[in-house]
Design an enzyme around this catalytic site. Sequence first.
Site, short mmCIF file in Angstrom:
data_model
loop_
_atom_site.label_atom_id
_atom_site.label_comp_id
_atom_site.label_asym_id
_atom_site.label_seq_id
_atom_site.Cartn_x
_atom_site.Cartn_y
_atom_site.Cartn_z
N SER A 1 0.84 -1.20 0.00
CA SER A 1 0.00 0.00 0.00
C SER A 1 0.88 1.25 0.00
O SER A 1 1.64 1.45 -0.94
CB SER A 1 -0.95 -0.05 1.20
OG SER A 1 -2.00 0.87 1.04
N ASP B 1 -9.86 -5.65 -3.65
CA ASP B 1 -9.25 -4.67 -2.75
C ASP B 1 -10.22 -3.52 -2.53
O ASP B 1 -10.64 -2.86 -3.49
CB ASP B 1 -7.94 -4.17 -3.35
CG ASP B 1 -7.11 -3.38 -2.35
OD1 ASP B 1 -7.65 -2.42 -1.76
OD2 ASP B 1 -5.93 -3.72 -2.17
N HIS C 1 -7.34 -6.03 0.67
CA HIS C 1 -6.16 -5.22 1.02
C HIS C 1 -5.44 -5.74 2.27
O HIS C 1 -4.46 -5.14 2.70
CB HIS C 1 -6.62 -3.77 1.26
CG HIS C 1 -5.55 -2.74 1.11
ND1 HIS C 1 -4.94 -2.47 -0.10
CD2 HIS C 1 -4.97 -1.89 2.01
CE1 HIS C 1 -4.04 -1.50 0.06
NE2 HIS C 1 -4.03 -1.15 1.33
#
Lengths: 276, 276
Positions: free
Chosen positions: B146, B222, B254
């Site tokens: 991320s 996600d 995620h």
Amino acid sequence: METISENACFGGTQGVYSHTSASCNCDMTFGLFLPEEAQDGPVPLLWFLSGLTCTHENAMIKAGAQSWAAEHGIALVFPDTSPRGEGVADDDAYDLGQGAGFYVNATQAPWSSHFKMWDYVTEELPNLLEQNFALDMKRQAITGHSMGGHGALTIAMSLPGRFRSVSAFAPISHPTASDWGRKQLGAYLGDDQSTWAAHDSTLLMREKGFDGPMLVDTGTKDQFIDLLQPEALAEAVNTRRQQAVLRLQPGYDHSYFFIATFMEEHIAFHADALYA
Amino acid sequence: METISENACFGGTQGVYSHTSASCNCDMTFGLFLPEEAQDGPVPLLWFLSGLTCTHENAMIKAGAQSWAAEHGIALVFPDTSPRGEGVADDDAYDLGQGAGFYVNATQAPWSSHFKMWDYVTEELPNLLEQNFALDMKRQAITGHSMGGHGALTIAMSLPGRFRSVSAFAPISHPTASDWGRKQLGAYLGDDQSTWAAHDSTLLMREKGFDGPMLVDTGTKDQFIDLLQPEALAEAVNTRRQQAVLRLQPGYDHSYFFIATFMEEHIAFHADALYA
């Protein structure tokens, strides 16, 4: 039963579910990993019972077990370690009350109204799992860490035929003779120590043993090893000639880094029994 | 440098260390996994940069990376994601301030006195690691998740020759055009958007690319994928004809369950480059 979360994980699904528990008289939460194979039919189930202070979550996120369970097509269930909630008795100490159910049915106040972890893990939760998920309950195995290793060993020996194999990471092996045990068994079960014996792996090994293969790992640098007393279980295992592999792992401590390190071998060990 | 903890782990050691950082003007903590091979001499190093809200600890305990790093004889470093402490500026939002350094050198008040994560991760921490551990700094690779995937990609492209390979899990790929990016780059770097370009993987890919292999995984489920904008990076990678494998993984979100699922392949990917 309520779905708290479901995440894709190693081709399967890591779920978290809650339900109202009749045994514990409160809501209980558990984690369940289902491998991809569960989409096609029932899969074998490995129980992981956790240690003091843990919830359903610790092993689920720290033990690295899903990788190996997926490889072998095995489901994993991660029960909580005690009843919880505002109405549930607790203690200031980390090793009594919430987070420290010790996998027994408490008979003493204030614990007896909720702390029925033996019934929860051996009866209620298995029934719930069988009814709701693609699990082959004829193929179960059990493991756990510390207090959960104690739970795995005592439950496996007490329910012959239920589990094909048992293993443990750094189990509390002789609680009737340890400060991790005497305090809790006294609080939950009362002063009559004859009721404690059913919850001591060393005593159960002397009395009856386990009808299958057993694997136990403990780290030589485990900071709690004097409380775990692996030597007591080892003496009982050897005296009985129990089929078992007992290992002392050089340099390892009590942490999840220790658990994760040997998880692959534990799951492979259970897979051998589950697919025999 | 102070040792916070060291645990035996997959034959090696998972350590946590803190030190006074000149770049960030505060104490910083990082995790370092050294495989068994580090006892005999310097080993290759893989960086794992973490995402929003994480400390050094999250990936260290949840990503399952040590298993595969041990298999390949590779060290892992887990830096923190920002400066921390009472004297360090912060924001009520989870995505600004502490836990959200974005791997840039802040130039704007109140951030500029501590938020120098670019210097910390690219200069200070590498020097500290080289001086104190058995690491072969000529063999480095980098990955992240991320915000940390953003960090890995931008740092790898900005320092040609430093890293032999780069990968990312669900990276923030085009922060100058995303709410995960515009807010933070504006706060840390100011309104002159020409200064932001050095911290945008898509723009860096258009401008210069990476001198080695690249692997990027993003889950199709996600929940933040509209903020990540993998399509922007994919367009830039393809236009440049960058050597790369970009994968959309069906059903994954995620979470760390996603990261753990593909960690084995990421570390094998880096091992190929580090041992080439």
